[in-house]
Design a protein around this motif. Sequence first.
Motif, mmCIF file in Angstrom:
data_model
loop_
_atom_site.group_PDB
_atom_site.id
_atom_site.type_symbol
_atom_site.label_atom_id
_atom_site.label_comp_id
_atom_site.label_asym_id
_atom_site.label_seq_id
_atom_site.Cartn_x
_atom_site.Cartn_y
_atom_site.Cartn_z
ATOM 1 N N THR A 2 14.672 -12.883 -20.573
ATOM 2 C CA THR A 2 14.920 -11.606 -21.652
ATOM 3 C C THR A 2 16.278 -11.238 -21.522
ATOM 4 O O THR A 2 17.190 -11.830 -20.945
ATOM 5 C CB THR A 2 14.029 -10.508 -20.789
ATOM 6 N N GLN A 3 16.769 -10.242 -22.384
ATOM 7 C CA GLN A 3 18.127 -9.664 -22.572
ATOM 8 C C GLN A 3 18.589 -9.289 -21.081
ATOM 9 O O GLN A 3 19.620 -9.338 -20.787
ATOM 10 C CB GLN A 3 18.159 -8.757 -23.517
ATOM 11 N N ASP A 5 17.309 -10.174 -18.314
ATOM 12 C CA ASP A 5 17.759 -11.357 -17.225
ATOM 13 C C ASP A 5 19.083 -11.903 -17.401
ATOM 14 O O ASP A 5 19.863 -11.848 -16.351
ATOM 15 C CB ASP A 5 16.750 -12.251 -17.799
ATOM 16 N N ARG A 38 12.356 -7.990 -12.635
ATOM 17 C CA ARG A 38 13.369 -9.299 -13.478
ATOM 18 C C ARG A 38 13.477 -9.848 -12.138
ATOM 19 O O ARG A 38 13.658 -11.093 -12.463
ATOM 20 C CB ARG A 38 14.244 -8.471 -14.293
ATOM 21 N N GLN A 79 6.813 -14.340 -18.085
ATOM 22 C CA GLN A 79 7.212 -13.160 -18.932
ATOM 23 C C GLN A 79 6.519 -11.735 -18.387
ATOM 24 O O GLN A 79 5.364 -12.029 -18.550
ATOM 25 C CB GLN A 79 7.160 -13.067 -20.414
#
Length: 80
Positions: A2-3, A5, A38, A79
Amino acid sequence: MTQADDRLLETLEDSGLILSPRVLAVNTNYSRHYVSERLAVLIEGGLVEKEKEGIYRITEKGKQYLVGDLDTDELQLEQK
């Protein structure tokens, strides 16, 4: 990945420090709870490691990902 991450890995790499989820949350504008979720995924993928209770550092694999030497398809991160 993800952004978030990417931002977490970049923050760990740029700082050169071992950081807590709270410090990462403040510096990335994500909630502490979300950062912790995350981080668990990034640990599973071998991109971050838990140094001691509650503090984390980027791994060599995480650094490889940031410079583009590691394909995200190879990571197979969950995810959430």
